[in-house]
Write an enzyme that holds these catalytic residues in place. Structure first.
Site, PDB file in Angstrom:
ATOM      1  N   GLN A 146     -19.567 -30.090 -44.665  1.00  0.00           N
ATOM      2  CA  GLN A 146     -19.390 -30.404 -46.084  1.00  0.00           C
ATOM      3  C   GLN A 146     -18.471 -31.615 -46.286  1.00  0.00           C
ATOM      4  O   GLN A 146     -17.692 -31.674 -47.233  1.00  0.00           O
ATOM      5  CB  GLN A 146     -18.856 -29.183 -46.829  1.00  0.00           C
ATOM      6  N   SER A 147     -18.608 -32.598 -45.423  1.00  0.00           N
ATOM      7  CA  SER A 147     -17.768 -33.794 -45.491  1.00  0.00           C
ATOM      8  C   SER A 147     -18.027 -34.613 -46.755  1.00  0.00           C
ATOM      9  O   SER A 147     -19.168 -34.952 -47.071  1.00  0.00           O
ATOM     10  CB  SER A 147     -18.032 -34.666 -44.257  1.00  0.00           C
ATOM     11  N   ASN A 148     -16.958 -34.933 -47.471  1.00  0.00           N
ATOM     12  CA  ASN A 148     -17.040 -35.876 -48.589  1.00  0.00           C
ATOM     13  C   ASN A 148     -17.223 -37.296 -48.072  1.00  0.00           C
ATOM     14  O   ASN A 148     -17.895 -38.116 -48.692  1.00  0.00           O
ATOM     15  CB  ASN A 148     -15.772 -35.794 -49.438  1.00  0.00           C
ATOM     16  N   THR A 191     -18.883 -38.377 -45.414  1.00  0.00           N
ATOM     17  CA  THR A 191     -20.251 -38.720 -45.038  1.00  0.00           C
ATOM     18  C   THR A 191     -21.132 -38.898 -46.268  1.00  0.00           C
ATOM     19  O   THR A 191     -22.001 -39.772 -46.291  1.00  0.00           O
ATOM     20  CB  THR A 191     -20.841 -37.665 -44.090  1.00  0.00           C
TER      21      THR A 191
END
Length: 338
Positions: free
Chosen positions: A77-79, A81
């Site tokens: 759930q990377s912001n 990326t």
């Protein structure tokens, strides 16, 4: 201090707004005035966020160097990326994203909604990897770049949080410049700035930017990594490098790095009861959403410090809202009852 010598490719609307958190301030006793600088709505590119500000100083190198593929890494759930995918689409570049299993959270939809869903919609080549959380250089990311080269592409490396890039801290030096301009319009200066700290370059850039007017130690980092010594060392290293780049005129030392380690538990990406209470309180009093991974923890820290009387009465505190709200969808079970 000289920031103007660095190329910047505008990706944001302009200075992100500063808004008062009046109802939250009153709820907490009214002795401390809380404000938020809204990096969560700083751009029209897939919700923006703090990484979009950082990427403004990395993108010129990618364009000038003739790179055709942005390659980045983060958790599922990377912001980071999601914002890299948006910038790649905006520039007409390809995008490869390595999404590692950084969070010990089980939900059937965790890798299908929120940030990762948006990255897929924007056309990124999303690659899931089982590796756990760390803030350093990752083998999976290096392999992704090698894959691009083998297929005839030219990969531009964007590390987690942009933090290992030499220019990763520049965007938040500029953040401090923006705040100073906004303070002139507001007619006062902020006594403290609260910011979430994990991979380090947001905190480091901000620290350098505010060191220019003597407020380095008024930047309070709230650790969300649950690996505070690694984060502290990385903030210091990036800040020292950034200070040299912008010709700050003084050394950054370990004493300049203020990192509060009370709010990261139980581990990276997992909220505690205080995190969830802070998310709900801010949402219900201000209509401002924060997430369980980053901003909920820094909001928890700021609220707790006000309640504990850790800010002197009359203080004006600026909360740096870095974004992250798209990840809320991945934690929907935690909020099924509100």
């Amino acid at each position: 201090m000289n920031l103007s010598k660095f190329k910047r490719y505008p990706l944001t609307f302009g200075p992100s707004p500063i808004t008062p958190l009046k109802r939250l301030s009153e709820h907490l006793g009214g002795k401390v005035e809380l404000y938020a600088k809204r990096e969560d709505c700083n751009s029209g590119l897939a919700f923006g966020g703090n990484k979009t500000r950082k990427l403004e100083y990395l993108v010129p190198e990618a364009i000038d160097g003739g790179y055709d593929t942005l390659v980045s890494i983060g958790g599922i759930q990377s912001n980071q990326t999601r914002q890299v995918a948006a910038v790649a689409a905006h520039l007409g570049m390809k995008c490869v994203l390595v999404q590692e299993n950084w969070v010990n959270y089980s939900d059937a939809l965790y890798d299908r909604v929120g940030n990762i869903e948006m990255s897929r919609i924007m056309g990124a080549d999303v690659r899931l990897d089982s590796a756990g959380f760390d803030i350093g250089i990752r083998p999976s990311w290096e392999k992704a770049m090698a894959d691009v080269e083998e297929s005839g592409g030219k990969p531009f490396p964007i590390p987690a949080g942009c933090s290992e890039h030499p220019y990763g801290g520049l965007g938040f030096v500029r953040f401090a410049d923006e705040v100073r301009q906004q303070e002139e319009e507001l007619g006062f200066k902020f006594d403290y700035i609260v910011v979430c700290s994990v991979t380090g370059s947001t905190h480091a850039g901000m620290l350098v930017g505010f060191a220019a007017d003597g407020r380095a130690q008024r930047v309070i980092g709230i650790d969300a990594s649950a690996k505070p010594e690694k984060t502290r060392a990385q903030v210091l290293r990036i800040a020292q490098n950034t200070a040299k780049l912008v010709e700050l005129g003084r050394e950054i030392t370990a004493e300049d790095v203020v990192l509060d380690t009370r709010y990261a538990y139980p581990e990276y990406g997992l909220p505690n009861d205080g995190t969830l209470e802070a998310i709900r309180l801010c949402a219900r009093l201000e209509g401002v959403l924060t997430d369980p991974v980053y901003e909920g923890k820094s909001m928890h820290g700021m609220i707790d410090m006000v309640r504990n009387g850790e800010f002197p009465e009359g203080s004006k505190v600026l909360y740096a809202h870095l974004g992250g709200v798209p990840a809320l969808n991945a934690y929907s079970f935690l909020f099924k009852d509100g």
